[in-house]
Write a protein that holds these residues in place. Structure first.
Motif, PDB file in Angstrom:
ATOM      1  N   ILE A 402       0.881  -1.171   0.000  1.00 39.14           N
ATOM      2  CA  ILE A 402       0.000   0.000   0.000  1.00 39.14           C
ATOM      3  C   ILE A 402       0.922   1.225   0.000  1.00 39.14           C
ATOM      4  CG2 ILE A 402      -1.841   1.231   1.201  1.00 39.14           C
ATOM      5  CD1 ILE A 402      -2.662  -1.531   0.198  1.00 39.14           C
ATOM      6  N   GLU A 403       0.928   1.975  -1.083  1.00 38.21           N
ATOM      7  CA  GLU A 403       1.879   3.074  -1.230  1.00 38.21           C
ATOM      8  C   GLU A 403       1.416   4.336  -0.495  1.00 38.21           C
ATOM      9  OE1 GLU A 403       4.835   2.726  -2.596  1.00 38.21           O
ATOM     10  OE2 GLU A 403       4.412   0.637  -3.119  1.00 38.21           O
ATOM     11  N   ALA A 404       2.314   5.315  -0.422  1.00 43.86           N
ATOM     12  CA  ALA A 404       2.033   6.568   0.283  1.00 43.86           C
ATOM     13  C   ALA A 404       0.786   7.252  -0.262  1.00 43.86           C
ATOM     14  CB  ALA A 404       3.240   7.500   0.158  1.00 43.86           C
ATOM     15  N   PHE A 405      -0.068   7.719   0.656  1.00 51.89           N
ATOM     16  CA  PHE A 405      -1.269   8.496   0.331  1.00 51.89           C
ATOM     17  C   PHE A 405      -2.244   7.748  -0.598  1.00 51.89           C
ATOM     18  CE2 PHE A 405       1.968  11.668   1.352  1.00 51.89           C
ATOM     19  CZ  PHE A 405       1.296  12.522   2.222  1.00 51.89           C
ATOM     20  N   MET A 406      -2.137   6.439  -0.674  1.00 50.87           N
ATOM     21  CA  MET A 406      -2.945   5.695  -1.640  1.00 50.87           C
ATOM     22  C   MET A 406      -4.436   5.942  -1.459  1.00 50.87           C
ATOM     23  SD  MET A 406      -3.127   1.617  -2.505  1.00 50.87           S
ATOM     24  CE  MET A 406      -1.439   1.461  -3.039  1.00 50.87           C
ATOM     25  N   PHE A 407      -4.907   5.933  -0.208  1.00 47.60           N
ATOM     26  CA  PHE A 407      -6.326   6.136   0.070  1.00 47.60           C
ATOM     27  C   PHE A 407      -6.574   7.463   0.784  1.00 47.60           C
ATOM     28  CE2 PHE A 407      -5.830   1.515  -0.240  1.00 47.60           C
ATOM     29  CZ  PHE A 407      -6.835   1.206  -1.141  1.00 47.60           C
ATOM     30  N   GLY A 408      -5.667   8.399   0.663  1.00 52.59           N
ATOM     31  CA  GLY A 408      -5.819   9.681   1.330  1.00 52.59           C
ATOM     32  C   GLY A 408      -7.136  10.364   0.986  1.00 52.59           C
ATOM     33  N   HIS A 409      -7.841  10.852   2.015  1.00 54.87           N
ATOM     34  CA  HIS A 409      -9.084  11.608   1.841  1.00 54.87           C
ATOM     35  C   HIS A 409     -10.206  10.799   1.176  1.00 54.87           C
ATOM     36  CE1 HIS A 409      -7.434  15.575   3.116  1.00 54.87           C
ATOM     37  NE2 HIS A 409      -6.321  14.978   2.765  1.00 54.87           N
ATOM     38  N   CYS A 410     -10.153   9.479   1.345  1.00 59.41           N
ATOM     39  CA  CYS A 410     -11.302   8.642   0.954  1.00 59.41           C
ATOM     40  C   CYS A 410     -12.256   8.657   2.147  1.00 59.41           C
ATOM     41  CB  CYS A 410     -10.854   7.225   0.603  1.00 59.41           C
ATOM     42  SG  CYS A 410      -9.907   7.110  -0.923  1.00 59.41           S
ATOM     43  N   THR A 411     -13.024   9.705   2.255  1.00 62.20           N
ATOM     44  CA  THR A 411     -13.772   9.994   3.479  1.00 62.20           C
ATOM     45  C   THR A 411     -15.006   9.118   3.691  1.00 62.20           C
ATOM     46  OG1 THR A 411     -14.863  11.796   2.254  1.00 62.20           O
ATOM     47  CG2 THR A 411     -12.987  12.383   3.635  1.00 62.20           C
ATOM     48  N   SER A 412     -15.370   8.302   2.699  1.00 63.06           N
ATOM     49  CA  SER A 412     -16.529   7.416   2.858  1.00 63.06           C
ATOM     50  C   SER A 412     -16.136   5.961   3.121  1.00 63.06           C
ATOM     51  CB  SER A 412     -17.423   7.482   1.609  1.00 63.06           C
ATOM     52  OG  SER A 412     -17.929   8.781   1.404  1.00 63.06           O
ATOM     53  N   ALA A 427       3.684   5.966   3.933  1.00 66.51           N
ATOM     54  CA  ALA A 427       3.387   7.136   4.745  1.00 66.51           C
ATOM     55  C   ALA A 427       2.050   7.744   4.349  1.00 66.51           C
ATOM     56  CB  ALA A 427       4.501   8.172   4.575  1.00 66.51           C
ATOM     57  N   ASN A 428       1.228   8.071   5.363  1.00 59.40           N
ATOM     58  CA  ASN A 428      -0.051   8.741   5.148  1.00 59.40           C
ATOM     59  C   ASN A 428      -0.972   7.984   4.188  1.00 59.40           C
ATOM     60  OD1 ASN A 428       2.184  10.973   5.603  1.00 59.40           O
ATOM     61  ND2 ASN A 428       0.281  11.784   6.439  1.00 59.40           N
ATOM     62  N   ALA A 429      -0.830   6.674   4.156  1.00 60.89           N
ATOM     63  CA  ALA A 429      -1.590   5.847   3.214  1.00 60.89           C
ATOM     64  C   ALA A 429      -3.098   6.042   3.355  1.00 60.89           C
ATOM     65  CB  ALA A 429      -1.226   4.381   3.385  1.00 60.89           C
ATOM     66  N   PHE A 430      -3.566   6.244   4.601  1.00 58.49           N
ATOM     67  CA  PHE A 430      -4.997   6.400   4.850  1.00 58.49           C
ATOM     68  C   PHE A 430      -5.322   7.780   5.442  1.00 58.49           C
ATOM     69  CE2 PHE A 430      -3.981   1.906   4.977  1.00 58.49           C
ATOM     70  CZ  PHE A 430      -4.938   1.367   4.135  1.00 58.49           C
ATOM     71  N   GLU A 431      -4.560   8.760   5.074  1.00 59.89           N
ATOM     72  CA  GLU A 431      -4.726  10.107   5.614  1.00 59.89           C
ATOM     73  C   GLU A 431      -6.160  10.613   5.451  1.00 59.89           C
ATOM     74  OE1 GLU A 431      -1.931  13.786   5.035  1.00 59.89           O
ATOM     75  OE2 GLU A 431      -3.411  13.792   3.422  1.00 59.89           O
ATOM     76  N   ASN A 432      -6.737  11.060   6.582  1.00 62.32           N
ATOM     77  CA  ASN A 432      -8.084  11.641   6.599  1.00 62.32           C
ATOM     78  C   ASN A 432      -9.169  10.723   6.041  1.00 62.32           C
ATOM     79  OD1 ASN A 432      -7.099  13.884   7.834  1.00 62.32           O
ATOM     80  ND2 ASN A 432      -7.334  15.257   6.094  1.00 62.32           N
ATOM     81  N   CYS A 433      -9.006   9.414   6.249  1.00 59.86           N
ATOM     82  CA  CYS A 433     -10.105   8.485   5.983  1.00 59.86           C
ATOM     83  C   CYS A 433     -10.983   8.515   7.235  1.00 59.86           C
ATOM     84  CB  CYS A 433      -9.577   7.078   5.701  1.00 59.86           C
ATOM     85  SG  CYS A 433      -8.732   6.922   4.116  1.00 59.86           S
ATOM     86  N   ARG A 434     -11.792   9.560   7.345  1.00 58.70           N
ATOM     87  CA  ARG A 434     -12.465   9.877   8.603  1.00 58.70           C
ATOM     88  C   ARG A 434     -13.572   8.901   8.979  1.00 58.70           C
ATOM     89  NH1 ARG A 434     -12.928  16.438   7.656  1.00 58.70           N
ATOM     90  NH2 ARG A 434     -10.694  16.785   7.338  1.00 58.70           N
ATOM     91  N   SER A 435     -14.034   8.107   7.996  1.00 62.46           N
ATOM     92  CA  SER A 435     -15.097   7.130   8.281  1.00 62.46           C
ATOM     93  C   SER A 435     -14.549   5.729   8.524  1.00 62.46           C
ATOM     94  CB  SER A 435     -16.112   7.098   7.127  1.00 62.46           C
ATOM     95  OG  SER A 435     -16.708   8.361   6.935  1.00 62.46           O
ATOM     96  N   LEU A 436     -13.253   5.547   8.353  1.00 64.54           N
ATOM     97  CA  LEU A 436     -12.653   4.212   8.478  1.00 64.54           C
ATOM     98  C   LEU A 436     -12.779   3.711   9.914  1.00 64.54           C
ATOM     99  CD1 LEU A 436     -11.066   2.067   6.820  1.00 64.54           C
ATOM    100  CD2 LEU A 436      -8.973   3.102   7.721  1.00 64.54           C
TER     101      LEU A 436
END
Length: 505
Positions: A402-412, A427-436
């Motif tokens: 899973i590369e850097a920022f791959m799912f960044g901001h996938c908020t749903s 790094a930051n692979a799931f940044e701001n995935c607020r619903s995860l």
């Protein structure tokens, strides 16, 4: 986001990402460290120096009395009767009164940031004994020229960053030139690389806007990311037959470059390698490639092979833009469709899809679900960045990371299961995935939250994360997450996110 704005944003991202590498030490040299037996000695003869003493009684200058700084300085070969062999890290950092300096014939190395931001330093005389110039060593100095002795073998990252150099002659002894070594030297007009250099590192000549002539030796095999990005005066360039790879944005924004011929040896061309080369009317590219990223050349550039035949690089099928490598496989470089639920086919026009490119689905705001074929083994960084409606994704069973920022901001995105083949999370692979709320991580994982330049928050801003299911043991997890910044809240990074780790699942 339109293509032009996206391209500008990506260019800025590349520069900022690469710049962080200036501080990354190269630990591969194998150079034996000297042992210091005494630190911070204030000199008596002559006065004004601070130095460290090595076990062999030689010394390294570690500082200078800034309250009594002369405009010109000649460092003696011996201080307090001890031989000066090194100019230490930050020894003369920001000595703004210093206009010229002469180093003694005993000095073999100039340490990191030794003369950094000496904003008046216009002249420096280097000894014939010098072998190493450290990171940021002369960064920010208004040097217009410099004579590098034939003893120099290594030039560190950012060594001459933002200097006023209009010319520099690199001796044949130079083996390595670090990333950003001559970056933003806006007066530099020509450069000839020595025959011992095999690669040009990230950003080495970025934004050298006056650079008109570049001579590459037959030893060069790779041109790094953003190496000549923004060299707006470069009109032509001859590539050596040894060259095999041109990395992302290597010549991006070289607006006067009119034509290029890549030798048959080239097998890899990075994303946006020549993008923004507005005068580039023709490019000769090898018939067969192993890899070619998206937007490697401007739209107006006519691509031909070495036989003079038209050589298309991309094709689109059902909204999937893919690269033509003249191999049995391909990479999906960009999704340009508008599906809400998408199943990527295993083959596109008979070519097996083995990879998903950098930012391939980035910004696809309407995409709710996606299934990737089992043939895919790699997915580029930021592949799904900003897919704000993405609720579910089925990852292929042979995915390696899973590369850097791959799912960044996938908020749903609420839950995700990583296949057992995954060995790393960037790094930051799931940044701001607020619903995860939950994620399944395999025992095969060997690193988490890491990329080429930093260790960062893999789950930054995942405020809803409640459960991590880790297939390995507690001991494995503790080792894996030791000294790793895993989860933070957003925007308050000091707020603690409460979550549980379930083992053996």
């Amino acid at each position: 986001m339109n293509k032009k704005l996206f391209s500008v944003a990506l260019a800025l991202l590349l520069v900022l990402t690469a710049l962080t590498g200036c501080g990354a030490k190269d630990e591969s040299s194998g150079k034996k460290e000297k042992i210091i037996k005494e630190r911070g000695v204030v000199s008596a003869n002559p006065a004004g120096y601070i130095y460290d003493v090595f076990t062999d009684n030689t010394i390294e200058i570690s500082g200078w009395d800034k309250s009594n700084s002369p405009a010109t300085l000649t460092i003696p070969e011996k201080i307090d009767g001890k031989k000066v062999i090194d100019i230490g890290e930050r020894a003369f950092y920001s000595c703004e009164s210093l206009t010229s300096i002469k180093l003694p014939s005993s000095v073999t190395s100039i340490g990191d940031s030794a003369f950094r931001n000496c904003y008046s330093l216009a002249s420096i005389e280097l000894p014939s004994s010098l072998t190493d110039i450290g990171e940021y060593a002369l960064s920010g100095c208004p040097l217009t020229s410099i004579n590098l002795p034939p003893s120099v073998t290594s030039i560190g990252n950012c060594a001459f960053l933002r200097c006023a150099l209009d010319s520099v002659e690199l001796p044949s002894s130079v083996i390595s030139i670090g990333g950003f070594a001559f970056a933003y030297c806006e007066s530099l007009k020509s450069i000839k690389l020595p025959p011992s250099v095999t690669g040009i590192e990230t950003g080495t000549f970025i934004d050298c806007r006056s650079l008109e002539s570049v001579e590459l030796p037959s030893s060069v095999t790779n041109i790094g990311e953003c190496a000549f990005c923004g060299c707006g005066s470069l009109k032509s360039l001859e590539f050596p037959s040894s060259l095999t790879g041109i990395e992302r944005a290597a010549f991006r924004g070289c607006s006067l470059l009119e034509s290029v011929e890549l030798p048959p040896s080239v097998t890899s061309i990075g994303m946006t390698a020549f993008y923004g080369c507005d005068s580039l009317s023709e490019a000769i590219v090898p018939y067969r490639l192993n890899f070619c990223g998206d937007n490697a050349f401007p739209e107006q550039t006519r691509i031909k092979d070495h036989k003079g035949n038209d050589r298309p690089l991309y094709k689109t099928s059902d909204g999937c833009k893919y690269v033509l490598l003249n191999q049995s496989y391909t990479e999906l470089t960009k999704y340009v469709g508008d599906s809400t639920d998408l199943s990527v086919p295993e083959q596109l026009d008979g070519l097996t899809v083995t990879s998903i490119g950098v930012s391939a689905f980035s910004g696809c705001g309407s995409l709710k679900s996606i299934e990737l074929p089992p043939s895919v083994t790699s997915i580029g960084e930021r592949a799904f960045y900003g897919c704000k409606s993405l609720e579910s994704i089925k990852l292929p069973p042979s995915l390696n990371g899973i590369e850097a920022f791959m799912f960044g901001h996938c908020t749903s995105l609420k839950s995700l299961e990583l296949p057992s083949s995954v060995t790393g999370i960037g790094a930051n692979a799931f940044e701001n995935c607020r619903s995860l709320e939950s994620i399944v991580i395999p025992a095969s994982l060997t690193n988490i939250g890491e990329d080429k330049t930093s260790t960062s928050f893999a789950f930054s801003g995942c405020d809803s994360l409640k459960t991590i299911y880790f297939a390995g043991t507690e001991a494995q997890w503790n080792k894996l997450t030791q000294n790793v910044n895993l989860i933070t809240s957003y925007p308050d990074r000091h707020k603690k996110v409460e979550y549980a780790v379930v083992f053996g699942k």
